[in-house]
Enzyme design. Structure first.
Site, mmCIF file in Angstrom:
data_model
loop_
_atom_site.group_PDB
_atom_site.id
_atom_site.type_symbol
_atom_site.label_atom_id
_atom_site.label_comp_id
_atom_site.label_asym_id
_atom_site.label_seq_id
_atom_site.Cartn_x
_atom_site.Cartn_y
_atom_site.Cartn_z
ATOM 1 N N ASN A 59 0.809 -1.212 0.000
ATOM 2 C CA ASN A 59 0.000 0.000 0.000
ATOM 3 C C ASN A 59 0.846 1.268 0.000
ATOM 4 O OD1 ASN A 59 -2.425 1.465 0.053
ATOM 5 N ND2 ASN A 59 -2.344 1.638 2.280
ATOM 6 N N SER A 103 -4.741 2.453 -8.160
ATOM 7 C CA SER A 103 -5.618 3.617 -8.254
ATOM 8 C C SER A 103 -6.220 3.688 -9.646
ATOM 9 C CB SER A 103 -4.812 4.894 -7.995
ATOM 10 O OG SER A 103 -5.574 6.043 -8.320
ATOM 11 N N TYR A 153 2.035 10.171 -10.479
ATOM 12 C CA TYR A 153 1.210 9.222 -9.736
ATOM 13 C C TYR A 153 0.554 8.229 -10.686
ATOM 14 C CZ TYR A 153 -2.396 7.592 -6.456
ATOM 15 O OH TYR A 153 -3.215 6.834 -5.671
ATOM 16 N N ALA A 154 -0.025 8.736 -11.780
ATOM 17 C CA ALA A 154 -0.745 7.885 -12.720
ATOM 18 C C ALA A 154 0.175 6.845 -13.355
ATOM 19 C CB ALA A 154 -1.406 8.747 -13.799
#
Length: 161
Positions: free
Chosen positions: A7, A61, A83-84
């Site tokens: 995580n 995500s 992030y993506a």
């Protein structure tokens, strides 16, 4: 070890674009989000293989998905490309590990908990309660032995990535 949940994640500045990305920040995000998960799986691999019901759940995500209409790769998501891309790479890594471990009875999946109120004021912004997001992760941990492997899921349902 029966269940391993990865995580850890790192982000960049909101509003980042590919042309404004700080490459040191991008390197750190990939190191934490992608390579960190990879290292942890390697470190615990022998224990997972010995488990009668081994599970790896990589917390991903919708930002790393082509199929998420709100935060996905094809949107103007303020989370930014660092992030993506890191989450999309984590989804790809999930498939690679699932392929390797398929014969060992270890199921490896990515789970996107959705926009979850893990920050102050999140629910006021429309984020789902933490318990709802966490339920997706728990689902991945408790899959039956004939459950899916190598997929990306939210709320027990496949998400295209």
């Amino acid at each position: 070890i029966d269940v391993l949940v990865n995580n850890a994640s790192a982000t960049s500045s909101f509003g980042e674009t590919p042309s404004t990305t700080d490459m040191n920040t991008a390197t750190r995000a990939l190191d934490v989000t992608l390579l960190g998960a990879w290292r942890v799986i390697q470190a615990f691999l022998q224990h997972l293989r010995r488990s009668a019901h081994g599970r790896v759940v990589n917390v991903s995500s919708g930002a790393g998905s082509h199929g998420d209409p709100t935060f996905g790769l094809t949107t103007d998501n303020a989370m930014g490309p660092t992030y993506a891309v890191a989450k999309a790479a984590l989804n790809a890594l999930t498939v690679c590990w699932a392929n390797e471990l398929e014969g060992d009875g270890v199921l490896v999946n990515a789970v996107g908990p959705g926009f979850t109120a893990t920050f102050e004021g999140g629910e006021g912004m429309g984020a789902r309660p933490v318990a709802e997001g966490a339920a997706s992760v728990v689902w991945g941990c408790l899959l039956p032995d004939d459950g899916p492997t190598g997929g990306f899921f939210r709320d027990g349902q496949p998400v295209p990535w």
